[in-house]
Write an enzyme that holds these catalytic residues in place. Sequence first.
Site, short mmCIF file in Angstrom:
data_model
loop_
_atom_site.label_atom_id
_atom_site.label_comp_id
_atom_site.label_asym_id
_atom_site.label_seq_id
_atom_site.Cartn_x
_atom_site.Cartn_y
_atom_site.Cartn_z
N ARG A 1 -84.68 21.91 -58.01
CA ARG A 1 -83.29 22.41 -57.87
C ARG A 1 -83.16 23.93 -57.81
O ARG A 1 -82.04 24.41 -57.68
CB ARG A 1 -82.40 21.87 -58.99
N HIS B 1 -89.03 10.85 -45.33
CA HIS B 1 -88.11 10.05 -46.17
C HIS B 1 -87.55 8.99 -45.22
O HIS B 1 -86.66 9.31 -44.43
CB HIS B 1 -87.05 11.01 -46.72
N ASP C 1 -90.21 11.18 -57.62
CA ASP C 1 -88.94 11.56 -56.98
C ASP C 1 -87.96 12.06 -58.05
O ASP C 1 -86.76 11.73 -58.02
CB ASP C 1 -88.35 10.42 -56.16
#
Lengths: 429, 314
Positions: free
Chosen positions: A65, A180, A306
């Site tokens: 993040r 993904h 993840d």
Amino acid sequence: MKLLIKGGRLVDPAAGIDRVMDILVENGKVRDVAAAIKKAANCPVLDAKGLVVAPGFIDMHVHLREPGQENKESIASGARAAVHGGFTSVACMANTDPVNDNRSVTEYIIARARQVGLVNIFPVAAVSRGLQGENLVEMADLVEGGAVAFSDDGCCVMKADLIRKALEYARMLGVPIIEHPEDHSISAEGQVNEGFISYKYGLRGILKAAEEVIVARDLILQERIQSRLHLTHISTAGSVGLIRNARRAKTPVSCDVTPHHLLLNEERVQNYDPVYKVKPPLRTEADRLELIRGLQDGTIDCIASDHAPHTRDDKDKEFEYAPFGVIGMETSFPVVHDRLVRTKLLTLNRLVELFATHPARVLGLKDRGRVKPGYPADLTLLDLKKRFKIEESDLRSKANNCPFLGWEGQGAVAYTIVSGKIVYSYKNR
Amino acid sequence: MKERTFRQDHLLGIEHLSVDDIETILETAEAFIEVSSREVKKVPALKGKTVVNLFFENSTRTRSSFEIAAKRLSADLINFNSSVSSLKKGETLKDTVLTLEAMNPHIIVIRHSASGSPHYLTTFARSSIVNAGDGFHEHPTQALLDALTIQQRLRTLRNLKIAIVGDILHSRVALSNILLHQKLGNEIALVGPPSLVPAEFAKLGATVYYDIRRGVRNADVVMMLRVQAERGARNYFPSIREYRNLFAINRDIFSLASKRAILMHPGPINRDVEIETSMADSDRSVILQQVTNGIAVRMAVLYLLKGEIHETLN
């Protein structure tokens, strides 16, 4: 700076070793691995009797993040969570703010990681600028800046032409493309696995096919391109089958699965608790069992968490409005070991392959994933007898969106050693 | 009146009700029908209790039905209007509800476009929560008022064939009715295009038909669902015209149903889309009776959740 790790059971699948060995570490590197190493004067000793010593675990799919969403997680808090979970290296995805699609962001992440120390952080850069799925990033420049792989994770590269070119271009650089797999036109506004449960609980569904059509598409492209393709967080029996067949046909491909897809199924969503809202969604029990078979027969290479931290407020919402994702770095080893190794579904050797040997190979980290003189001394020491209970108060992550809170079992991380330095010890928690 | 045996704290969905619960609600509702026929339509059963109508979706009939129900039970009622509320200022649902709860209400009636929102409220709220429709999930009072209407017209709720026609996938009315009639052991026929009627609904004990004639044949109840033009825009079907040709109810198709069959619709109806206009106004249509029964059923639900046992209906 020396450290002698004495009497531990070394499990190093890459070297074919599973026996009690001493390991001498000097200046951050492994100096010697031998049955009995004499303690030199002034050399600190770590008594590893009764512990398993493994090459340092690598989580090849996490979201730290930073930059941009430091209220969810930061490189510092993410690093603390990583070593608490036994990870000596992590690969962080590009969906930060700004997106890691240029060298300055990659270099920023690496610089922050150096300041924090603790853990090796390998940035994964975006495939497309701004994760928009339109134009390739400057891949060579990013590799030079320290990116180890490319992924639009969070988004799928929807244009087949773009993924084709990304795979071709990356072949020149020898780096993997991490896909993904999710056809967004099928998944659309979906919240949970589409099927009986989604219909009964009135939640918009995400068909398994949303994943499988992209897996199939990429494998067909890769058959000709022969680049390095890695499919992340696969979740369906169909994907396992497609990858298994591609492997038989010698198409180069690797893939990972998350602990939550291995240990939880779609029935968890019946109470509308957003902690179980993840992408890809938790699937059926039959899918879950096939993922375990995929680990057993070697179709699936890696386990990756993840790790997707969100604030408490983000997840304290109507199910539909809560964001996707769970945290995982701190719980991956204990839950997988307790539920899959202790139950004899996987061997310990296989677990180490999934957590260390294979992620190093997939990411192309040439001197990691095994315990060898001259390699960085990244080691994960495990106490397989130690009982654990996963409590929110123990988490080092800023987030608490953990689907395993309250789980109990046996087998815990004892020490995490990065470049010869003990960065986590269960003795002084 | 039968001894109250209702032991639920909330009404979240038909899913959580036993057949006994359903029968208790319907019996209580029947008693309340009498109240609504009086000159003074009021009993003191919820006197001193506060009911909050918390509607996050536009609704006229359900909101006013709950409002009238609460008032006929002498409850105090607050209508929380989401369009002028703090939600527009970015307040979360949780903060909104905690703020309302600081005023000590007894029952919160919630309608929300996100499935499971009423269930979410029960994780932190102290009031009884009544689901007035959540997303594509459930609309339990609608299924209960439908059941009351069926019982009045057909004199039974057993051994029936219930045909539900339309957008099953996105219909909370359909799901609550399916769950209710599954519990009662009735035959359920679901009719619509495969894009709106997934085959998995068979696992709920229903039979899926793509041909309305087959689905409606010998049905005792034909329940039409409102078609939303927006679904056509998203390609669940090609056009309203084609939908009407395949799935609208008209006299010809309705004649295949049983002789005593009734025609239902949760409203609001689209005349000449899913329902031929003369059918909507025919003597087989019970659409307005459904609306009337909605008040009695909602009175019953509010009463059973928070009414004082010793206060009788006389």
